[in-house]
Design an enzyme around this catalytic site. Sequence first.
Site, PDB file in Angstrom:
ATOM      1  N   GLU A   1      -8.298  -4.809   5.312  1.00  0.00           N
ATOM      2  CA  GLU A   1      -8.138  -4.745   3.998  1.00  0.00           C
ATOM      3  C   GLU A   1      -7.081  -5.382   3.040  1.00  0.00           C
ATOM      4  O   GLU A   1      -7.356  -6.115   1.913  1.00  0.00           O
ATOM      5  CB  GLU A   1      -7.996  -3.273   3.600  1.00  0.00           C
ATOM      6  CG  GLU A   1      -8.962  -2.347   3.826  1.00  0.00           C
ATOM      7  CD  GLU A   1      -8.875  -0.840   4.255  1.00  0.00           C
ATOM      8  OE1 GLU A   1      -8.390  -0.433   5.494  1.00  0.00           O
ATOM      9  OE2 GLU A   1      -9.455   0.100   3.392  1.00  0.00           O
TER      10      GLU A   1
ATOM     11  N   ARG B   1      -2.875  -2.107  -3.324  1.00  0.00           N
ATOM     12  CA  ARG B   1      -3.689  -1.376  -3.044  1.00  0.00           C
ATOM     13  C   ARG B   1      -3.700  -0.218  -4.063  1.00  0.00           C
ATOM     14  O   ARG B   1      -2.839   0.680  -3.884  1.00  0.00           O
ATOM     15  CB  ARG B   1      -3.895  -0.550  -1.540  1.00  0.00           C
ATOM     16  CG  ARG B   1      -5.188   0.093  -1.313  1.00  0.00           C
ATOM     17  CD  ARG B   1      -5.237   0.562   0.272  1.00  0.00           C
ATOM     18  NE  ARG B   1      -6.394   1.184   0.479  1.00  0.00           N
ATOM     19  CZ  ARG B   1      -6.630   1.886   1.583  1.00  0.00           C
ATOM     20  NH1 ARG B   1      -5.967   1.408   2.632  1.00  0.00           N
ATOM     21  NH2 ARG B   1      -7.761   2.571   1.580  1.00  0.00           N
TER      22      ARG B   1
ATOM     23  N   HIS C   1     -12.906   3.365   0.145  1.00  0.00           N
ATOM     24  CA  HIS C   1     -12.880   2.189   1.274  1.00  0.00           C
ATOM     25  C   HIS C   1     -13.480   0.871   0.879  1.00  0.00           C
ATOM     26  O   HIS C   1     -14.168   0.149   1.712  1.00  0.00           O
ATOM     27  CB  HIS C   1     -13.704   2.738   2.608  1.00  0.00           C
ATOM     28  CG  HIS C   1     -13.022   3.707   3.302  1.00  0.00           C
ATOM     29  ND1 HIS C   1     -13.681   4.877   3.744  1.00  0.00           N
ATOM     30  CD2 HIS C   1     -11.883   3.972   3.562  1.00  0.00           C
ATOM     31  CE1 HIS C   1     -12.950   5.659   4.464  1.00  0.00           C
ATOM     32  NE2 HIS C   1     -11.703   5.290   4.313  1.00  0.00           N
TER      33      HIS C   1
ATOM     34  N   ARG D   1     -11.737  16.303   7.669  1.00  0.00           N
ATOM     35  CA  ARG D   1     -12.416  16.620   6.721  1.00  0.00           C
ATOM     36  C   ARG D   1     -13.817  16.765   6.795  1.00  0.00           C
ATOM     37  O   ARG D   1     -14.473  16.429   7.716  1.00  0.00           O
ATOM     38  CB  ARG D   1     -12.357  15.362   5.491  1.00  0.00           C
ATOM     39  CG  ARG D   1     -11.243  15.053   4.801  1.00  0.00           C
ATOM     40  CD  ARG D   1     -11.287  13.871   4.027  1.00  0.00           C
ATOM     41  NE  ARG D   1     -10.090  12.934   4.226  1.00  0.00           N
ATOM     42  CZ  ARG D   1     -10.074  11.641   4.114  1.00  0.00           C
ATOM     43  NH1 ARG D   1     -10.841  11.353   3.103  1.00  0.00           N
ATOM     44  NH2 ARG D   1      -9.015  10.752   4.507  1.00  0.00           N
TER      45      ARG D   1
ATOM     46  N   ASN E   1       0.925  -1.153   0.043  1.00  0.00           N
ATOM     47  CA  ASN E   1      -0.168   0.020   0.020  1.00  0.00           C
ATOM     48  C   ASN E   1       1.225   1.269   0.135  1.00  0.00           C
ATOM     49  O   ASN E   1       1.518   1.520   0.974  1.00  0.00           O
ATOM     50  CB  ASN E   1      -0.776  -0.227   1.431  1.00  0.00           C
ATOM     51  CG  ASN E   1      -1.767   1.214   1.243  1.00  0.00           C
ATOM     52  OD1 ASN E   1      -1.889   2.009   0.705  1.00  0.00           O
ATOM     53  ND2 ASN E   1      -2.672   1.021   2.652  1.00  0.00           N
TER      54      ASN E   1
END
Length: 397
Positions: free
Chosen positions: A383, A91, A180, A241, A7
């Site tokens: 993940e 990823r 996601h 965010r 990743n």
Amino acid sequence: MKILVVNCGSSSLKYQVLDMTDESLICKGLVERIGIEGSILTHSKIGADKFVLEVPMKDHKDAISHVIEAIQDKEHGVITDMSEIGAVGHRVAHGGEKFAESVLITDEVLAAIEDCVELAPLHNPANILGIKACMDLMPGTPEVAAFDTAFHQSMPAESYIYSIPYKYYEQYGLRRYGFHGTSHKYVAEVAADMLDKSIEDLKIITCHLGNGASIAAVKGGRSIDTSMGFTPLAGLAMGTRSGDIDPAIISYICKKEGITVDEMNSVLNKESGVYGMSGISSDMRDIKSAAAEGNERAQLTLDVYAHKIKAFIGAYIAEMNGVDAIVFTAGIGENDPLTRANVCRDMDALGIILDPEKNETREQSVISADDSKVKVLLIPTNEELMIARDTLAIASK
Ligand code: ADP
């Protein structure tokens, strides 16, 4: 088969090696400050002490070559020869409309990932660097791309088309993509296992609440809606965010504060959310402590945070005409009983009742009351395992 999962970020790289005979994690690590002074690799063989290497790493290829050395190291390694690594799973942030599932990386696929750079200018370039580095250093080893957006490609147009001129969709691919996806898919599959039902027969709402946060409506195993949008800025309030706001706020603040649109974008990405509302921190633990000490703005932050999640849950129950299970996952979803309780409070009319005692856990478990029509589940996300599963399936073909 052993699988290396990679990743890549712009200056960092996370990796894991999984033994897919039993899906066990055998080592993991992190390279930080790639291309910056003070590059550092931290490698952990499961069950052993951490191994730290501080050497200059000028680019991602340098970093991957040190990862390859670390995983073969006599003392800290987990393999004796790179031929034991049957495939590499990457990823990848954005697959646009081109990828609805993980794929074997070919030259055409790499070009298509490059075409998506415009959609994810911060993330896809780093992912591409990682892929190219592995191609150079491990020629002949199959490489697979798993996209954050892929799972959400099943959304119907009514979920992904924005109510703005349609030409922007046609010209710029401006639509909801969602992110996601690997995590939402993983926890939805685990939820079906836990409920001992086929995923095709289930309506599940998955809440991925980490620094970035998103929620998805998963009907019959397919994502039909999700809170993140064209970018990962949309939807829920996150660490820094904003999530959804009135779009007119942007020009209003730009004029009032005399800042550019790019500066406003940075405010919404880096100075908003939990951090911006509380003025304290982006970390939910700090907000909880402050609220417990009577800080009103911290309490307001907790209230807004839960309110937004609740609103999405309500919307998704309406969209799916019901829900069988609600899943909490990622940093906050897995570790914070208070957020789960705040979200599920006063939802008994919708058949959602949390069990306060069961909720005090960090383990994978059912945390709803026995008489709750809707099951509430805590499922730690994974993940990397999902990417490794896809990689194994594709590499074995
Ligand atoms: P990322 O999106 O960076 O992968 P994580 O999924 O690791 O993030 O989630 C990080 C967040 O998890 C932190 O911001 C922190 O607020 C939250 N978190 C971790 N432990 C707890 C806890 N015990 N209580 C509340 N929040 C927690």
